[in-house]
Design a protein around this motif. Structure first.
Motif, PDB file in Angstrom:
ATOM      1  N   ASP A  18       6.203  29.842 -25.329  1.00  0.00           N
ATOM      2  CA  ASP A  18       5.757  30.465 -26.572  1.00  0.00           C
ATOM      3  C   ASP A  18       4.353  29.969 -26.950  1.00  0.00           C
ATOM      4  OD1 ASP A  18       8.591  30.368 -26.240  1.00  0.00           O
ATOM      5  OD2 ASP A  18       8.867  30.883 -28.347  1.00  0.00           O
ATOM      6  N   LEU A  19       3.417  30.897 -27.132  1.00  0.00           N
ATOM      7  CA  LEU A  19       2.031  30.547 -27.460  1.00  0.00           C
ATOM      8  C   LEU A  19       1.807  30.403 -28.960  1.00  0.00           C
ATOM      9  CD1 LEU A  19      -0.040  32.803 -25.020  1.00  0.00           C
ATOM     10  CD2 LEU A  19       0.534  30.382 -24.782  1.00  0.00           C
ATOM     11  N   HIS A  20       2.406  31.257 -29.745  1.00  0.00           N
ATOM     12  CA  HIS A  20       2.267  31.228 -31.207  1.00  0.00           C
ATOM     13  C   HIS A  20       0.806  31.094 -31.641  1.00  0.00           C
ATOM     14  CE1 HIS A  20       6.358  31.557 -32.516  1.00  0.00           C
ATOM     15  NE2 HIS A  20       6.754  30.597 -31.703  1.00  0.00           N
ATOM     16  N   GLY A  21      -0.047  31.947 -31.058  1.00  0.00           N
ATOM     17  CA  GLY A  21      -1.422  32.007 -31.521  1.00  0.00           C
ATOM     18  C   GLY A  21      -2.331  30.911 -31.016  1.00  0.00           C
ATOM     19  N   HIS A  22      -1.859  30.062 -30.113  1.00  0.00           N
ATOM     20  CA  HIS A  22      -2.679  28.950 -29.626  1.00  0.00           C
ATOM     21  C   HIS A  22      -3.372  29.335 -28.322  1.00  0.00           C
ATOM     22  CE1 HIS A  22      -1.631  25.931 -32.630  1.00  0.00           C
ATOM     23  NE2 HIS A  22      -0.430  26.483 -32.643  1.00  0.00           N
ATOM     24  N   PHE A  23      -4.362  30.168 -28.462  1.00  0.00           N
ATOM     25  CA  PHE A  23      -5.090  30.668 -27.293  1.00  0.00           C
ATOM     26  C   PHE A  23      -5.806  29.547 -26.552  1.00  0.00           C
ATOM     27  CE2 PHE A  23      -8.629  32.716 -25.087  1.00  0.00           C
ATOM     28  CZ  PHE A  23      -7.995  33.774 -24.465  1.00  0.00           C
ATOM     29  N   GLU A  24      -6.314  28.555 -27.292  1.00  0.00           N
ATOM     30  CA  GLU A  24      -7.062  27.476 -26.642  1.00  0.00           C
ATOM     31  C   GLU A  24      -6.164  26.630 -25.745  1.00  0.00           C
ATOM     32  OE1 GLU A  24      -5.179  25.691 -30.147  1.00  0.00           O
ATOM     33  OE2 GLU A  24      -6.228  27.583 -29.764  1.00  0.00           O
ATOM     34  N   LEU A  25      -4.890  26.492 -26.114  1.00  0.00           N
ATOM     35  CA  LEU A  25      -3.953  25.758 -25.250  1.00  0.00           C
ATOM     36  C   LEU A  25      -3.729  26.527 -23.945  1.00  0.00           C
ATOM     37  CD1 LEU A  25      -1.228  24.522 -27.781  1.00  0.00           C
ATOM     38  CD2 LEU A  25      -3.195  23.252 -26.848  1.00  0.00           C
ATOM     39  N   LEU A  26      -3.667  27.839 -24.044  1.00  0.00           N
ATOM     40  CA  LEU A  26      -3.505  28.653 -22.841  1.00  0.00           C
ATOM     41  C   LEU A  26      -4.735  28.533 -21.949  1.00  0.00           C
ATOM     42  CD1 LEU A  26      -1.997  30.730 -21.131  1.00  0.00           C
ATOM     43  CD2 LEU A  26      -3.062  32.519 -22.520  1.00  0.00           C
ATOM     44  N   GLU A  27      -5.911  28.610 -22.531  1.00  0.00           N
ATOM     45  CA  GLU A  27      -7.128  28.485 -21.737  1.00  0.00           C
ATOM     46  C   GLU A  27      -7.138  27.181 -20.955  1.00  0.00           C
ATOM     47  OE1 GLU A  27     -10.873  30.773 -23.614  1.00  0.00           O
ATOM     48  OE2 GLU A  27     -10.132  29.125 -24.850  1.00  0.00           O
ATOM     49  N   GLN A  28      -6.740  26.079 -21.598  1.00  0.00           N
ATOM     50  CA  GLN A  28      -6.728  24.791 -20.927  1.00  0.00           C
ATOM     51  C   GLN A  28      -5.704  24.765 -19.797  1.00  0.00           C
ATOM     52  OE1 GLN A  28      -8.821  21.963 -21.478  1.00  0.00           O
ATOM     53  NE2 GLN A  28      -7.876  21.612 -19.464  1.00  0.00           N
ATOM     54  N   ALA A  29      -4.527  25.348 -20.058  1.00  0.00           N
ATOM     55  CA  ALA A  29      -3.481  25.382 -19.033  1.00  0.00           C
ATOM     56  C   ALA A  29      -3.924  26.199 -17.821  1.00  0.00           C
ATOM     57  CB  ALA A  29      -2.191  25.948 -19.622  1.00  0.00           C
ATOM     58  N   VAL A 174      14.129  32.347 -17.016  1.00  0.00           N
ATOM     59  CA  VAL A 174      13.247  31.526 -17.850  1.00  0.00           C
ATOM     60  C   VAL A 174      13.281  32.062 -19.272  1.00  0.00           C
ATOM     61  CG1 VAL A 174      10.955  30.521 -18.098  1.00  0.00           C
ATOM     62  CG2 VAL A 174      11.763  31.223 -15.836  1.00  0.00           C
ATOM     63  N   VAL A 175      13.434  31.144 -20.242  1.00  0.00           N
ATOM     64  CA  VAL A 175      13.487  31.520 -21.656  1.00  0.00           C
ATOM     65  C   VAL A 175      12.567  30.614 -22.466  1.00  0.00           C
ATOM     66  CG1 VAL A 175      15.878  32.311 -21.425  1.00  0.00           C
ATOM     67  CG2 VAL A 175      15.429  29.971 -22.203  1.00  0.00           C
ATOM     68  N   GLY A 176      12.337  31.011 -23.713  1.00  0.00           N
ATOM     69  CA  GLY A 176      11.617  30.194 -24.682  1.00  0.00           C
ATOM     70  C   GLY A 176      12.449  30.096 -25.949  1.00  0.00           C
ATOM     71  N   HIS A 177      11.805  30.334 -27.089  1.00  0.00           N
ATOM     72  CA  HIS A 177      12.451  30.499 -28.392  1.00  0.00           C
ATOM     73  C   HIS A 177      12.913  29.198 -29.043  1.00  0.00           C
ATOM     74  CE1 HIS A 177      14.397  32.508 -31.677  1.00  0.00           C
ATOM     75  NE2 HIS A 177      15.599  32.134 -31.320  1.00  0.00           N
ATOM     76  N   ASN A 191      14.376  26.481 -19.950  1.00  0.00           N
ATOM     77  CA  ASN A 191      13.757  26.652 -21.261  1.00  0.00           C
ATOM     78  C   ASN A 191      12.404  25.940 -21.253  1.00  0.00           C
ATOM     79  OD1 ASN A 191      12.923  26.166 -24.013  1.00  0.00           O
ATOM     80  ND2 ASN A 191      14.946  26.819 -24.648  1.00  0.00           N
ATOM     81  N   ILE A 192      11.331  26.688 -21.562  1.00  0.00           N
ATOM     82  CA  ILE A 192       9.982  26.123 -21.478  1.00  0.00           C
ATOM     83  C   ILE A 192       9.209  26.210 -22.795  1.00  0.00           C
ATOM     84  CG2 ILE A 192       9.823  26.514 -18.984  1.00  0.00           C
ATOM     85  CD1 ILE A 192       7.956  28.912 -19.656  1.00  0.00           C
ATOM     86  N   ASP A 193       9.904  26.347 -23.927  1.00  0.00           N
ATOM     87  CA  ASP A 193       9.215  26.364 -25.221  1.00  0.00           C
ATOM     88  C   ASP A 193       9.049  24.931 -25.712  1.00  0.00           C
ATOM     89  OD1 ASP A 193       8.161  26.794 -27.712  1.00  0.00           O
ATOM     90  OD2 ASP A 193      10.042  27.501 -28.606  1.00  0.00           O
ATOM     91  N   LEU A 194       7.808  24.442 -25.750  1.00  0.00           N
ATOM     92  CA  LEU A 194       7.535  23.074 -26.197  1.00  0.00           C
ATOM     93  C   LEU A 194       7.088  23.018 -27.655  1.00  0.00           C
ATOM     94  CD1 LEU A 194       5.735  21.559 -23.064  1.00  0.00           C
ATOM     95  CD2 LEU A 194       8.186  21.706 -23.584  1.00  0.00           C
ATOM     96  N   GLY A 195       7.281  24.106 -28.394  1.00  0.00           N
ATOM     97  CA  GLY A 195       6.951  24.090 -29.820  1.00  0.00           C
ATOM     98  C   GLY A 195       5.465  23.918 -30.078  1.00  0.00           C
ATOM     99  N   ILE A 202       1.913  23.359 -24.647  1.00  0.00           N
ATOM    100  CA  ILE A 202       2.631  24.487 -24.058  1.00  0.00           C
ATOM    101  C   ILE A 202       3.007  24.110 -22.636  1.00  0.00           C
ATOM    102  CG2 ILE A 202       1.510  26.267 -25.462  1.00  0.00           C
ATOM    103  CD1 ILE A 202      -0.254  26.927 -23.016  1.00  0.00           C
ATOM    104  N   CYS A 203       3.971  24.823 -22.092  1.00  0.00           N
ATOM    105  CA  CYS A 203       4.417  24.591 -20.723  1.00  0.00           C
ATOM    106  C   CYS A 203       4.028  25.785 -19.857  1.00  0.00           C
ATOM    107  CB  CYS A 203       5.939  24.403 -20.682  1.00  0.00           C
ATOM    108  SG  CYS A 203       6.612  24.219 -19.010  1.00  0.00           S
ATOM    109  N   MET A 204       3.431  25.493 -18.707  1.00  0.00           N
ATOM    110  CA  MET A 204       3.167  26.527 -17.720  1.00  0.00           C
ATOM    111  C   MET A 204       3.679  26.034 -16.373  1.00  0.00           C
ATOM    112  SD  MET A 204      -0.430  28.269 -16.468  1.00  0.00           S
ATOM    113  CE  MET A 204      -0.815  28.843 -18.118  1.00  0.00           C
TER     114      MET A 204
END
Length: 214
Positions: A18-29, A174-177, A191-195, A202-204
Motif C-alpha cells: 500500500d502506497l497511500h500517497g507516498h510517491f517518494e517512497l516508491l521512487e526510492q524503492a 499477495v495482499v496488503g490492507h 502480506n506486504i503492507d508495512l503501513g 513500503i515493501c517491494m
C-alpha cells in the motif's frame, strides 16, 4: 475472473504494498532495485491514495504501461464518495486531499484510473501463478470471480487469526490492507503492507521470490 498477465520473459516482475500517497517512497524503492520500465513490471496491492502527500500522482501510475494495480478499499471509498455522494467515510479515512481539486475533475480522473484497477490479478511466474488482491482471497482461488467485494477489499480475518491454510488452486497470493511490521507469510499468502502512512516504509518484492517461498 482476475486480470491475467503472461510471464515476463524480458525482465523482472515486482509487487509493492500500500502506497497511500507516498510517491517518494516508491521512487526510492524502484531505484534500489534498478527498476527498468522498458522490461520490468510493477504490480500493486492497491490503496494508492489517501493519508500521504501525493495521492493523485500515485493514483495516476495506473496509466503507465509498466504499472498495474488492483483496487483497494481506499479507491472504493473514493469511488462511493464521488459517484454516490457518500463522502463521510472517505473524508474520515484520509480523503481530505480531494479538497484540492474541483469535484468534476477529481471524479473524471478517479473514474479513468478505477477502470484500470480490477479486484484481482493473476501473474504467471517461473514457479507458478501468483494472485493479487487487496485484502483477502477466497479459500479457493478458482472462486475468485464470485468472491464478495467485502472479502477482497476489507477483510482482515486471515491476518488477525494467523490462518496458515493454503489458498487452493494458486501458487501464492499477495495482499496488503492490514499493516504488519515485516512482510508476513501465512500459508501461501504474503502480506506486504508495512503501513507507509505511519511507518515511512513500503515493501517491494519480486513475484518469483514470493512464489518460490511456498
Amino acid at each position: 475472473m482476475p486480470r491475467q498477465f503472461e510471464r515476463n520473459t524480458r525482465g523482472h516482475d515486482y509487487v509493492v504494498g500500500d502506497l497511500h500517497g507516498h510517491f517518494e517512497l516508491l521512487e526510492q524503492a524502484l531505484d534500489d532495485v534498478n527498476f527498468r520500465p522498458d522490461r520490468d513490471r510493477l504490480f500493486s496491492v492497491g490503496d494508492l491514495i489517501d493519508r500521504g502527500p501525493q495521492s493523485m500522482r500515485c493514483l495516476e501510475l495506473v496509466h503507465e504501461p509498466w504499472f498495474n494495480a488492483v483496487c483497494g478499499n481506499h479507491e472504493s471509498m473514493a469511488q462511493r464518495a464521488l459517484l454516490e455522494d457518500q463522502w463521510g467515510l472517505w473524508l474520515l479515512n484520509g480523503g481530505d486531499w480531494s479538497q484540492q481539486f474541483e469535484t468534476d475533475e477529481l471524479r473524471q480522473r478517479l473514474s479513468d484510473a478505477i477502470q484500470k484497477m480490477p479486484l484481482a490479478m493473476e501473474i504467471d511466474t517461473v514457479h507458478g501463478p501468483v494472485g493479487i488482491v487487496h485484502a483477502e482471497p477466497p479459500a479457493d482461488w478458482a472462486n475468485i470471480g464470485e468472491a464478495p467485494h467485502e472479502l477482497l477489499l476489507w477483510s482482515r480475518q486471515r491476518v488477525e487469526s494467523r490462518t496458515v491454510t493454503p489458498i487452493a488452486n494458486i501458487t501464492a497470493v499477495v495482499v496488503g490492507h492490514t499493516p504488519v511490521t515485516a512482510p508476513l507469510m501465512l500459508g501461501n499468502v504474503r502480506n506486504i503492507d508495512l503501513g507507509s502512512f505511519f511507518s515511512g516504509r513500503i515493501c517491494m518484492e519480486r513475484l518469483d521470490d514470493i512464489a518460490a517461498m511456498v
